[in-house]
Design a protein around this motif. Structure first.
Motif, PDB file in Angstrom:
ATOM      1  N   ASP A  19      -4.691  23.094 -16.810  1.00  0.00           N
ATOM      2  CA  ASP A  19      -5.889  23.893 -16.545  1.00  0.00           C
ATOM      3  C   ASP A  19      -6.953  23.713 -17.624  1.00  0.00           C
ATOM      4  OD1 ASP A  19      -4.911  24.993 -14.183  1.00  0.00           O
ATOM      5  OD2 ASP A  19      -3.833  26.577 -15.264  1.00  0.00           O
ATOM      6  N   ASP A  20      -6.644  22.925 -18.640  1.00  0.00           N
ATOM      7  CA  ASP A  20      -7.576  22.712 -19.743  1.00  0.00           C
ATOM      8  C   ASP A  20      -8.749  21.852 -19.260  1.00  0.00           C
ATOM      9  OD1 ASP A  20      -8.938  22.225 -22.046  1.00  0.00           O
ATOM     10  OD2 ASP A  20      -7.170  21.678 -23.232  1.00  0.00           O
ATOM     11  N   PRO A  21      -9.967  22.382 -19.228  1.00  0.00           N
ATOM     12  CA  PRO A  21     -11.121  21.604 -18.733  1.00  0.00           C
ATOM     13  C   PRO A  21     -11.427  20.373 -19.566  1.00  0.00           C
ATOM     14  CG  PRO A  21     -11.840  23.654 -19.760  1.00  0.00           C
ATOM     15  CD  PRO A  21     -10.358  23.741 -19.654  1.00  0.00           C
ATOM     16  N   GLU A  22     -11.049  20.381 -20.857  1.00  0.00           N
ATOM     17  CA  GLU A  22     -11.320  19.233 -21.708  1.00  0.00           C
ATOM     18  C   GLU A  22     -10.428  18.047 -21.372  1.00  0.00           C
ATOM     19  OE1 GLU A  22     -11.013  20.439 -25.742  1.00  0.00           O
ATOM     20  OE2 GLU A  22     -12.746  21.797 -25.667  1.00  0.00           O
ATOM     21  N   PRO A  25     -11.217  15.312 -17.499  1.00  0.00           N
ATOM     22  CA  PRO A  25     -11.784  13.952 -17.401  1.00  0.00           C
ATOM     23  C   PRO A  25     -10.780  12.861 -17.778  1.00  0.00           C
ATOM     24  CG  PRO A  25     -13.317  15.444 -18.487  1.00  0.00           C
ATOM     25  CD  PRO A  25     -12.020  16.176 -18.393  1.00  0.00           C
ATOM     26  N   LEU A  26      -9.958  13.131 -18.795  1.00  0.00           N
ATOM     27  CA  LEU A  26      -8.959  12.146 -19.216  1.00  0.00           C
ATOM     28  C   LEU A  26      -7.931  11.917 -18.110  1.00  0.00           C
ATOM     29  CD1 LEU A  26      -7.620  10.320 -21.322  1.00  0.00           C
ATOM     30  CD2 LEU A  26      -6.453  12.364 -22.224  1.00  0.00           C
ATOM     31  N   ILE A  27      -7.443  13.008 -17.529  1.00  0.00           N
ATOM     32  CA  ILE A  27      -6.457  12.897 -16.452  1.00  0.00           C
ATOM     33  C   ILE A  27      -7.065  12.172 -15.252  1.00  0.00           C
ATOM     34  CG2 ILE A  27      -5.076  14.214 -14.800  1.00  0.00           C
ATOM     35  CD1 ILE A  27      -4.725  16.342 -16.956  1.00  0.00           C
ATOM     36  N   ASN A  84      -9.700  16.867  -6.115  1.00  0.00           N
ATOM     37  CA  ASN A  84      -9.545  18.230  -6.635  1.00  0.00           C
ATOM     38  C   ASN A  84      -9.965  18.323  -8.100  1.00  0.00           C
ATOM     39  OD1 ASN A  84      -8.594  18.945  -4.157  1.00  0.00           O
ATOM     40  ND2 ASN A  84      -6.597  19.659  -4.844  1.00  0.00           N
ATOM     41  N   ILE A  85      -9.626  17.278  -8.877  1.00  0.00           N
ATOM     42  CA  ILE A  85     -10.027  17.282 -10.287  1.00  0.00           C
ATOM     43  C   ILE A  85     -11.545  17.190 -10.411  1.00  0.00           C
ATOM     44  CG2 ILE A  85      -9.923  15.996 -12.455  1.00  0.00           C
ATOM     45  CD1 ILE A  85      -7.089  15.163 -11.726  1.00  0.00           C
ATOM     46  N   GLN A  86     -12.152  16.323  -9.608  1.00  0.00           N
ATOM     47  CA  GLN A  86     -13.586  16.097  -9.691  1.00  0.00           C
ATOM     48  C   GLN A  86     -14.380  17.305  -9.219  1.00  0.00           C
ATOM     49  OE1 GLN A  86     -14.812  13.501 -11.138  1.00  0.00           O
ATOM     50  NE2 GLN A  86     -16.991  13.881 -10.748  1.00  0.00           N
ATOM     51  N   THR A  87     -13.913  17.975  -8.181  1.00  0.00           N
ATOM     52  CA  THR A  87     -14.641  19.119  -7.623  1.00  0.00           C
ATOM     53  C   THR A  87     -14.187  20.444  -8.210  1.00  0.00           C
ATOM     54  OG1 THR A  87     -13.050  19.277  -5.787  1.00  0.00           O
ATOM     55  CG2 THR A  87     -15.019  17.914  -5.441  1.00  0.00           C
ATOM     56  N   GLN A  88     -13.189  20.399  -9.118  1.00  0.00           N
ATOM     57  CA  GLN A  88     -12.666  21.613  -9.746  1.00  0.00           C
ATOM     58  C   GLN A  88     -12.128  22.601  -8.714  1.00  0.00           C
ATOM     59  OE1 GLN A  88     -12.418  22.104 -13.216  1.00  0.00           O
ATOM     60  NE2 GLN A  88     -12.896  19.921 -13.128  1.00  0.00           N
ATOM     61  N   THR A  89     -11.495  22.089  -7.681  1.00  0.00           N
ATOM     62  CA  THR A  89     -10.830  22.933  -6.689  1.00  0.00           C
ATOM     63  C   THR A  89      -9.349  22.597  -6.660  1.00  0.00           C
ATOM     64  OG1 THR A  89     -11.251  21.342  -4.923  1.00  0.00           O
ATOM     65  CG2 THR A  89     -12.893  23.079  -5.259  1.00  0.00           C
TER      66      THR A  89
END
Length: 227
Positions: A19-22, A25-27, A84-89
């Motif tokens: 859940d870490d927003p930082e 992008p790496l993931i 999901n990662i890109q759209t934060q859903t």
């Protein structure tokens, strides 16, 4: 899972790796790179097999089929994770989740069946080299792949349809929709589902491992006996 199962929500939540927003992008970059390398590598194998007439042999036909299956497995799970990662859903609909379950099962089963078929191909090539072209004719190769796909699809659909009958009280799934994870969310009796899974694994595993072991039991002595 339908309304008759008394389920009040219509989607699952894919928790993801963190859940870490930082770290998101790496993931995203890591999984996108893995996905692109997988797709590109397997496409190059398929392209080489299809364009080079010297590679139009049963061994490379099965290798090309295995590459296509590998592409399908990756495409079934990774793109949704990337979106999901890109759209934060984190949501995935019930229909999409069970579709993912079905296709994951189909292509995983198919990949293992193809490995057994390739072991049989090696057995014929090494133990019966003079009869290889007679035994491994093109229509037999296509038939073996078709039967593998048919059995994989039938087995996967049975598991998926059984899972659809379960009622669910939890929405959270760790990474992607997988049969075992979906069954863990069920609040209804899953005894029949678990028995069906174990029986299926035992039967399919016995067929695949039995075929591979049988092939190499004959291949190894043939190789050792060569001058």
């Amino acid at each position: 899972m339908q309304s008759k199962n008394q389920t009040t929500f219509s989607e699952f939540l894919l928790l993801g790796l963190t859940d870490d927003p930082e770290l998101q992008p790496l993931i995203f970059s890591v999984f996108l790179s893995i996905y692109l390398v997988t797709i590109l590598g397997n496409l190059l194998i398929m392209l080489a097999v299809n364009t080079d007439s010297h590679l139009h042999t049963p061994m490379y036909f099965f290798l090309s089929s295995l590459s296509f299956t590998d592409i399908c497995i990756s495409t079934t799970t990774i793109p949704k994770m990337l979106v999901n990662i890109q759209t934060q859903t984190k949501s995935i609909s019930y229909e999409a989740c069970f579709t993912q379950v079905s296709f994951v099962l189909i292509f995983v089963y198919l990949e293992n069946f193809l490995l057994a078929v390739m072991a049989y191909d090696r057995y014929v090539a090494i133990c019966h080299p003079l009869r290889y072209t007679v035994i491994m004719r093109p229509h037999l190769c296509v038939l073996l792949v078709f039967i593998s796909l048919l059995v994989s699809t039938g087995d996967a659909e049975i598991h998926s349809l059984m899972a659809l009958q379960l009622s669910c009280t939890d929405q959270e799934i760790p990474h992607f929709c997988e049969l075992a994870l979906v069954i863990k969310l069920a609040c209804s009796d899953v005894l029949i589902d678990n028995i069906l899974i174990y029986v299926s694994i035992c039967i399919v595993g016995a067929i695949i491992l039995g075929g591979i072991i049988f092939s190499y039991i004959h291949i190894v002595p043939s190789i050792l006996g060569m001058p």
